[in-house]
Scaffold this active site. Sequence first.
Site, short mmCIF file in Angstrom:
data_model
loop_
_atom_site.label_atom_id
_atom_site.label_comp_id
_atom_site.label_asym_id
_atom_site.label_seq_id
_atom_site.Cartn_x
_atom_site.Cartn_y
_atom_site.Cartn_z
N GLY A 71 5.47 -6.78 3.54
CA GLY A 71 5.17 -6.34 2.20
C GLY A 71 3.81 -5.78 2.21
CE LYS A 72 0.27 -7.86 6.96
NZ LYS A 72 0.05 -8.12 8.40
CB VAL A 73 3.53 -0.48 4.33
CG1 VAL A 73 3.65 1.27 4.08
CG2 VAL A 73 2.34 -0.46 5.15
CG HIS A 119 -1.93 -1.11 1.12
ND1 HIS A 119 -3.10 -1.04 0.24
CD2 HIS A 119 -2.10 -2.25 1.94
CE1 HIS A 119 -3.70 -2.10 0.62
NE2 HIS A 119 -3.11 -2.91 1.52
#
Length: 381
Positions: A317-319, A289
């Site tokens: 790996g979310k941001v 994101h």
Amino acid sequence: MHPHKQQPANCPNKAADLLPRISSTRIEPPALTKQASINALIDNVFLSYNAGRLREACQIFTQKMLADDAVVGLSVSGALTPAGLGTSCLVPLIEAGFVDWIISTGANVYHDSHFALGMDLHQARPGLDDRQLRDHQVIRIYDIVFDYENLLGTDRFYRTICRSEPFQKTFGTAEFHYLVGRYLAEREEQVGRKGRSFVAAAYRHAVPIFTSSPGDSSIGMNLAALQLEGSNLRIDPLRDVNQTAAIVYEAKQHGSSGVWILGGGSPKNFMLQTEPQIQEVLGLTDSGHDYFLQITDARPDTGGLSGATPSEAMTWGKVDPEMLPDTVTCYLDSTVALPLMTAYALAKHAPRKPRRLMDRLAEMTQNLEIAYQQRRKDQKE
């Protein structure tokens, strides 16, 4: 005089070199007056600590996340709708096109329904005699009280509509809430309360509402009872995993993805896990994101997801690691932050055209499936 107190004339001023790189503004707020607006308060007086973080969140939201090519996801936890924040904040945000998709606890959806059905909730105070409330069939949520009949009436509403033919199939939670929203929108108008329910507003503007734990609410309890009656209504949570990932995957293909997290819990995780689903599980190229705003009262040092920081989310790996400067965590009660952020955004940014993602949810999910199948084919070759 202490030898380190006096600086030689030819010695460079190290502070003067660093300060411009880490700060662009001196702390020099104006004196407040009775004419001060919310915008002026946030921009000019909310300078440091969590007030400063709230200012940063407001500015990133309005200046970056509401760009034409940015898709905004909102996660909602905590009992916000019983406190009226669905009506006062979520409905205006949806109507302004500032929220494109939502993940909510089932409880917030359920209690939102009271407002559409013409039921009343009341302000009280904490510390009431709960045994007395129980004896008088009064329900309490901290300092909110209401008649037990609200629960029974809302249960009857859900059981009645969910027994009908349109509900006799398998749904993802967004599909289920979209159909429920149609009935709530009709009821709002019947009782003269249009604009009170965020679920009804989401139906009118085709904003998907997912629930990460569909069995964990009064709605899920009623659906479980209908299953015992032989109902064919089923909720497929795995469909939600792919549909939410599809929204984010398309957003990143054509622009950027921003998440605005109120509280934490399961809705936060479900929103953020879209990127590991895309990258780790499906094996598709993506970078996380782009924008991350969180309002929380949870600490990171206890190890819970609710308090996890955006930099920690980046390791999963979310941001997007390149976008960490555009992430903010504000340690504040959502019931304080949400009205301020809503008022600020409505004043600072023109309405956006609704994306109506619900209208294209099946198409986006199919596109994700095609990309995944192509990746599998390429990998085998």
